[in-house]
Motif scaffolding. Structure first.
Motif, PDB file in Angstrom:
ATOM      1  N   ASN A 112       1.134   1.107 -18.810  1.00 14.42           N
ATOM      2  CA  ASN A 112       1.049  -0.739 -17.988  1.00 14.42           C
ATOM      3  C   ASN A 112       2.239  -1.239 -18.220  1.00 14.42           C
ATOM      4  OD1 ASN A 112      -0.814  -2.547 -17.484  1.00 14.42           O
ATOM      5  ND2 ASN A 112      -1.104  -2.562 -19.746  1.00 14.42           N
ATOM      6  N   LEU A 115      -3.698  -4.364  -6.212  1.00 21.24           N
ATOM      7  CA  LEU A 115      -3.980  -2.340  -6.079  1.00 21.24           C
ATOM      8  C   LEU A 115      -3.618  -1.770  -7.171  1.00 21.24           C
ATOM      9  CD1 LEU A 115      -1.327  -1.673  -2.533  1.00 21.24           C
ATOM     10  CD2 LEU A 115      -4.254  -2.285  -2.838  1.00 21.24           C
ATOM     11  N   THR A 116      -2.847  -2.018  -8.017  1.00 24.62           N
ATOM     12  CA  THR A 116      -2.327  -1.080  -9.073  1.00 24.62           C
ATOM     13  C   THR A 116      -3.309  -1.473 -10.322  1.00 24.62           C
ATOM     14  OG1 THR A 116      -0.621  -1.893  -9.686  1.00 24.62           O
ATOM     15  CG2 THR A 116      -0.422  -0.043  -8.759  1.00 24.62           C
ATOM     16  N   LEU A 142       0.955  -5.655  -5.054  1.00 21.61           N
ATOM     17  CA  LEU A 142       0.899  -4.343  -5.614  1.00 21.61           C
ATOM     18  C   LEU A 142       0.431  -4.495  -7.037  1.00 21.61           C
ATOM     19  CD1 LEU A 142       2.647  -1.328  -4.825  1.00 21.61           C
ATOM     20  CD2 LEU A 142       4.665  -2.749  -6.097  1.00 21.61           C
ATOM     21  N   GLY A 143       0.664  -5.671  -7.753  1.00 19.46           N
ATOM     22  CA  GLY A 143      -0.568  -5.861  -8.899  1.00 19.46           C
ATOM     23  C   GLY A 143      -1.882  -5.743  -8.419  1.00 19.46           C
ATOM     24  N   ALA A 145       2.766   1.848  -3.735  1.00 18.60           N
ATOM     25  CA  ALA A 145       1.581   1.980  -4.805  1.00 18.60           C
ATOM     26  C   ALA A 145       1.843   3.880  -4.395  1.00 18.60           C
ATOM     27  CB  ALA A 145      -0.002   1.505  -4.096  1.00 18.60           C
ATOM     28  N   ARG A 162       0.916  -0.647  -0.215  1.00 23.25           N
ATOM     29  CA  ARG A 162       0.038  -0.069   0.328  1.00 23.25           C
ATOM     30  C   ARG A 162       0.668   1.240  -0.254  1.00 23.25           C
ATOM     31  NH1 ARG A 162      -3.721  -2.809   3.344  1.00 23.25           N
ATOM     32  NH2 ARG A 162      -2.314  -2.042   5.719  1.00 23.25           N
ATOM     33  N   HIS A 171       4.227   5.925  -8.175  1.00 27.51           N
ATOM     34  CA  HIS A 171       3.432   6.203  -8.436  1.00 27.51           C
ATOM     35  C   HIS A 171       3.014   7.026 -10.314  1.00 27.51           C
ATOM     36  CE1 HIS A 171       3.800  11.003  -8.326  1.00 27.51           C
ATOM     37  NE2 HIS A 171       4.138  10.175  -7.039  1.00 27.51           N
ATOM     38  N   LEU A 175      -1.735  -3.684 -12.112  1.00 32.10           N
ATOM     39  CA  LEU A 175      -0.812  -4.262 -13.652  1.00 32.10           C
ATOM     40  C   LEU A 175      -0.262  -5.798 -13.190  1.00 32.10           C
ATOM     41  CD1 LEU A 175       1.956  -1.255 -12.770  1.00 32.10           C
ATOM     42  CD2 LEU A 175      -0.272  -1.841 -14.978  1.00 32.10           C
ATOM     43  N   TRP A 227       4.160   3.621 -12.808  1.00 33.03           N
ATOM     44  CA  TRP A 227       2.867   2.689 -13.505  1.00 33.03           C
ATOM     45  C   TRP A 227       1.993   3.519 -14.464  1.00 33.03           C
ATOM     46  CZ3 TRP A 227       4.528   0.393  -9.973  1.00 33.03           C
ATOM     47  CH2 TRP A 227       4.852   0.969  -8.808  1.00 33.03           C
TER      48      TRP A 227
END
Length: 239
Positions: free
Chosen positions: A114, A145-146, A142-143, A104, A101, A108, A148, A111
């Motif tokens: 993509n 959350l984003t 992380l994936g 992320a 968290r 920023h 990605l 990101w």
């Protein structure tokens, strides 16, 4: 809810009661040192004061890294060290969610367009010993959350290296030199997208630099790095 009553949530660091699970108490959270602007646009090292747009740190000027940008959520200190140690050696993969968290937000800038998240791999023998790869746990969290893609099979560690803890900067470089290999279909799997390498701590950068060089030899041009913590000389703990 029933589990919360039976096992009330506690701080991930000091185990004081908390309002929500998988969090730090306010006291421990306030001891974290987030890395925010102003910072070196390449290495992500914090500056004491703004030095103007595009100003690089002395470290980035003296030894330009092979990757594009590195970002970390917090300075490596007492609380960060405890979280990393428990994630890495204490069989506590759930800590990855809290760390991710913060990562992320810190990453920023990385990101856009993509990119693909790629965790720093462990040697298979070491992963069997630990039962999981902490960098992979961070990348997966992380994936989520984003949004990605995470591809843990793009690179592998082909040689079992010594642990980096306690090695000098040059020793760390020698330890990981030639330790990685890329997937034979890496270009097809990436489809021209950037890679963001994911790891727990950035110390000297020896591991991510070696991994970046391996990726560049395989034709990957754009590579960035994100970690939960990074060592800042003169700040808190050595590693």
């Amino acid at each position: 809810m029933v589990l919360d009553l039976a096992y009330p949530p506690v701080c991930l660091n000091c185990e004081a009661p908390t309002a929500v699970p998988n969090a730090l108490c306010s006291s421990c959270f306030n001891t974290l040192r987030p890395i925010t602007a102003p910072l070196c646009p390449v290495l992500g090292l914090p500056f004491a004061a703004s030095l103007g747009p595009g100003t690089l740190s002395a470290e980035a000027l003296a030894d330009p890294p092979p990757f594009g940008r590195a970002r970390a959520a917090v300075v490596y200190g007492d609380v960060a060290a405890t979280l990393v140690s428990r994630l890495k050696y204490g069989d506590r993969p759930e800590l990855a969610g809290f760390c991710a968290r913060l990562m992320a937000g810190a990453g920023h800038e990385l990101w856009a367009d993509n990119p693909v998240l790629v965790p720093v791999p462990l040697h298979p023998a070491r992963q069997r010993e630990r039962r999981f790869n902490q960098s992979a746990e961070l990348a997966q969290a992380l994936g989520r959350l984003t949004g990605l893609k995470v591809d843990p099979s793009l690179v592998q560690r082909t040689r079992r290296t010594r642990q980096q803890v306690g090695l000098s900067g040059s020793g760390r470089q020698r330890n990981v030199a030639g330790a990685f290999a890329t997937h034979p279909d890496i270009a097809l799997r990436l489809g021209g997208r950037r890679i963001v390498l994911v790891d727990d701590v950035y110390t000297t950068g020896a591991t991510v630099k070696a991994l970046t060089r391996t990726l560049r030899k395989a034709g990957v041009e754009a590579i960035d790095v994100v970690t939960f913590a990074r060592v800042v000389i003169g700040a808190d703990l050595p590693i």
